[in-house]
Motif scaffolding. Sequence first.
Motif, mmCIF file in Angstrom:
data_model
loop_
_atom_site.group_PDB
_atom_site.id
_atom_site.type_symbol
_atom_site.label_atom_id
_atom_site.label_comp_id
_atom_site.label_asym_id
_atom_site.label_seq_id
_atom_site.Cartn_x
_atom_site.Cartn_y
_atom_site.Cartn_z
ATOM 1 N N ASP A 72 -16.304 -32.426 -6.721
ATOM 2 C CA ASP A 72 -16.247 -32.936 -8.077
ATOM 3 C C ASP A 72 -17.292 -34.044 -8.223
ATOM 4 N N PRO A 73 -18.230 -33.943 -9.185
ATOM 5 C CA PRO A 73 -19.240 -34.987 -9.346
ATOM 6 C C PRO A 73 -18.654 -36.376 -9.533
ATOM 7 N N VAL A 74 -17.454 -36.451 -10.089
ATOM 8 C CA VAL A 74 -16.809 -37.745 -10.291
ATOM 9 C C VAL A 74 -16.570 -38.445 -8.955
ATOM 10 N N ALA A 75 -16.376 -37.660 -7.882
ATOM 11 C CA ALA A 75 -16.052 -38.231 -6.573
ATOM 12 C C ALA A 75 -17.278 -38.542 -5.720
ATOM 13 N N VAL A 76 -18.488 -38.202 -6.190
ATOM 14 C CA VAL A 76 -19.676 -38.307 -5.349
ATOM 15 C C VAL A 76 -19.942 -39.744 -4.914
ATOM 16 N N GLU A 77 -19.970 -40.669 -5.863
ATOM 17 C CA GLU A 77 -20.295 -42.051 -5.515
ATOM 18 C C GLU A 77 -19.255 -42.643 -4.587
ATOM 19 N N MET A 78 -17.981 -42.304 -4.812
ATOM 20 C CA MET A 78 -16.930 -42.788 -3.940
ATOM 21 C C MET A 78 -17.121 -42.273 -2.518
ATOM 22 N N LEU A 79 -17.462 -40.995 -2.374
ATOM 23 C CA LEU A 79 -17.668 -40.431 -1.051
ATOM 24 C C LEU A 79 -18.877 -41.054 -0.361
ATOM 25 N N LYS A 80 -19.941 -41.292 -1.114
ATOM 26 C CA LYS A 80 -21.145 -41.874 -0.520
ATOM 27 C C LYS A 80 -20.882 -43.272 0.028
ATOM 28 N N GLY A 81 -19.918 -43.956 -0.551
ATOM 29 C CA GLY A 81 -19.649 -45.300 -0.108
ATOM 30 C C GLY A 81 -18.469 -45.452 0.822
ATOM 31 N N SER A 82 -17.796 -44.365 1.149
ATOM 32 C CA SER A 82 -16.551 -44.471 1.916
ATOM 33 C C SER A 82 -16.773 -44.598 3.417
ATOM 34 N N GLY A 83 -17.960 -44.193 3.902
ATOM 35 C CA GLY A 83 -18.187 -44.169 5.331
ATOM 36 C C GLY A 83 -17.550 -42.985 6.011
ATOM 37 N N ALA A 84 -16.876 -42.134 5.265
ATOM 38 C CA ALA A 84 -16.165 -40.998 5.841
ATOM 39 C C ALA A 84 -16.810 -39.672 5.482
ATOM 40 N N ALA A 85 -17.965 -39.705 4.824
ATOM 41 C CA ALA A 85 -18.546 -38.446 4.364
ATOM 42 C C ALA A 85 -20.054 -38.537 4.225
ATOM 43 N N GLN A 86 -20.700 -37.398 4.444
ATOM 44 C CA GLN A 86 -22.098 -37.183 4.101
ATOM 45 C C GLN A 86 -22.121 -36.260 2.883
ATOM 46 N N VAL A 87 -22.899 -36.600 1.886
ATOM 47 C CA VAL A 87 -22.991 -35.793 0.669
ATOM 48 C C VAL A 87 -24.351 -35.124 0.622
ATOM 49 N N VAL A 88 -24.365 -33.817 0.425
ATOM 50 C CA VAL A 88 -25.601 -33.043 0.335
ATOM 51 C C VAL A 88 -25.659 -32.396 -1.043
ATOM 52 N N ASN A 89 -26.702 -32.689 -1.783
ATOM 53 C CA ASN A 89 -26.870 -32.199 -3.144
ATOM 54 C C ASN A 89 -28.017 -31.190 -3.179
ATOM 55 N N SER A 90 -27.765 -29.992 -3.731
ATOM 56 C CA SER A 90 -28.786 -28.945 -3.817
ATOM 57 C C SER A 90 -28.854 -28.419 -5.247
ATOM 58 N N ALA A 91 -30.026 -28.471 -5.854
ATOM 59 C CA ALA A 91 -30.225 -27.910 -7.184
ATOM 60 C C ALA A 91 -30.470 -26.406 -7.046
ATOM 61 N N GLY A 92 -29.632 -25.605 -7.691
ATOM 62 C CA GLY A 92 -29.747 -24.158 -7.563
ATOM 63 C C GLY A 92 -29.355 -23.443 -8.835
ATOM 64 N N GLY A 93 -28.802 -22.247 -8.665
ATOM 65 C CA GLY A 93 -28.512 -21.397 -9.817
ATOM 66 C C GLY A 93 -27.072 -21.400 -10.269
ATOM 67 N N GLN A 94 -26.270 -22.372 -9.809
ATOM 68 C CA GLN A 94 -24.875 -22.404 -10.228
ATOM 69 C C GLN A 94 -24.759 -22.762 -11.705
ATOM 70 N N PHE A 95 -24.004 -21.958 -12.465
ATOM 71 C CA PHE A 95 -23.767 -22.311 -13.857
ATOM 72 C C PHE A 95 -22.302 -22.113 -14.219
ATOM 73 N N TRP A 96 -21.856 -22.950 -15.152
ATOM 74 C CA TRP A 96 -20.502 -22.848 -15.690
ATOM 75 C C TRP A 96 -20.559 -21.971 -16.934
ATOM 76 N N SER A 97 -19.526 -21.184 -17.140
ATOM 77 C CA SER A 97 -19.556 -20.251 -18.262
ATOM 78 C C SER A 97 -18.248 -20.252 -19.034
ATOM 79 N N TYR A 98 -18.371 -19.960 -20.323
ATOM 80 C CA TYR A 98 -17.231 -19.587 -21.158
ATOM 81 C C TYR A 98 -17.529 -18.193 -21.682
ATOM 82 N N ALA A 99 -16.616 -17.265 -21.440
ATOM 83 C CA ALA A 99 -16.836 -15.877 -21.819
ATOM 84 C C ALA A 99 -15.866 -15.486 -22.927
ATOM 85 N N ALA A 100 -16.411 -15.205 -24.112
ATOM 86 C CA ALA A 100 -15.609 -14.735 -25.234
ATOM 87 C C ALA A 100 -15.471 -13.223 -25.130
ATOM 88 N N ASN A 101 -14.266 -12.728 -25.291
ATOM 89 C CA ASN A 101 -13.974 -11.303 -25.122
ATOM 90 C C ASN A 101 -14.541 -10.505 -26.295
#
Length: 531
Positions: free
Chosen positions: A266-295
């Motif tokens: 969750d992007p909301v948790a990224v900054e918290m994880l980066k500062g916790s000392g308990a995690a490495q965060v890896v960010n990759s720009a790619g082809g993931q997209f969110w969709s809404y599909a109308a029937n």
Amino acid sequence: MTDQKRPAAVPARPRAISRRGLLQSAAAFGLASGAGGLLLPGVARAQEVPQSGGTLRAGILGASSNTNDPALRQDEFGVMAAYTTFNHLVEIAPDKTLAPELAESWEAAPGAKEWVFNLRKGVEFHDGRTMTADDVIYSINRHRGEASQSGAKALMAAIEEVEKLGSHQIRIRLASGNADLPWNFSGDHMAIVPDGFDNWMKPVGTGGYVQTSFEPGVRATWERNPNYWKEGRAHVGEVEFLVLNDPQARIAALQSGQIDALGLVDPVAVEMLKGSGAAQVVNSAGGQFWSYAANCKLAPFDNVNVRRALKHGIDRQKILDIVLRGNGRIGNDQPVAATDPLFNTELGQTPYDPEKARYYLKEAGLDGLSLQLDTSDATYAGSANVGQLYRQAAQEAGIGIEVMRQPADGYWDQIWLNPSRQMTSGVWMGRPTVDMLMSTIFAGDAPWNEAFWSDPRFDGILVEARAELDPAKRKEMYWELQSIIHADAGHVIPVFADFIDAYSPRVRGLMPTPSWYLMGARFTERVWLAS
């Protein structure tokens, strides 16, 4: 397998983690901590020598993980399991180029209707059998024919014949040319299994790990394949996947050291994880997209003007700023990422414009519109919150949206492709080629046509583009296909979201991989664990 020896220096497997325990951990750790985490120290760690052994544990989304058959998988658990257990004819390298895997080389005849693949020799399946052309032919044919339920059925539909030329050589004849054919064999569905194999509770592949247990919807475990043919891959001794559909439980498990890897952070948790000392965060720009599909099979969504109103009724910038925290790009109701060479740079951006949305509703003979939108955390963390932002923006256009937050368990099976639903939320991780992407989602006979949209003109151009070998002509065709989807299809695509992964500090060998999250779904054979 009982006849295989456990690799040396592998510690005893930790006690299995229960989902209840992780939910309790989520409450204990919470997401309100102001502490941050570790940025990925890529340069220093890139020089480390990989170590062997240890248990790699991952929290994976898996609301529909009831089968080991990669042809039938419908969730992330199935994808990760496929690349852990099996190999494919080709693989996508971290830089998104195509690399040999079980096929050493391939060549197309003029017109790209006939291909010859030369197979790797000396590769053993987990049960000791040697891989031959018969196994590859069987594995390809599993996805063909009317009876096939495979997610790759549409991609394999153009194959007319798979012929054995020798013990390690095959020829594939297509009904029409396909310049991208080798890419189609990189997908998780296209795993190579032994000739005649069908015992999916005990899968047999050639991959880096042998599955030792499988509890559908709960967990699975693997041990390293001692006879793995790839040098410098599959370093860890054991792998454990735990189905964790709750976003907070996944993050809490990582913070507490109960798991080592998770994707779709969750992007909301990224900054918290980066500062916790308990995690490495890896960010990759790619082809993931969110969709809404109308029937598009249900009124009034069968009217193109209603679909256009829905596209003008969403505030994409607000979703990018508030939900993604800038970790992505604005979408434009078509699925090709701006980083793709075939991206249509001349396609105008659909703006948030309530007045234009009202105009299109009037063109459809409507004064207003009410609809139900199904969302679920099975798609991505905060899906319901994004739906609420859509609802708020659409109100200004006279569109009333009732956001229904559906349980993660059963969402893909019961809600997503249910033809009685008006509008559903989804997430797509992209595909290696534009043809594969459009053939999987937008073709009239696509297996995962979530909008139930069909356009004969679109389908015709898609077939022509697939066979076209001239790069300029192919680009022109794919630009037109993007334009058709943008203007006519039942998809509202608000944003492209970066892949955000998080790992425990002991995980090494990490690198951004734009093809998919968790290092293109191949993290289990690419990473290693520090002592």
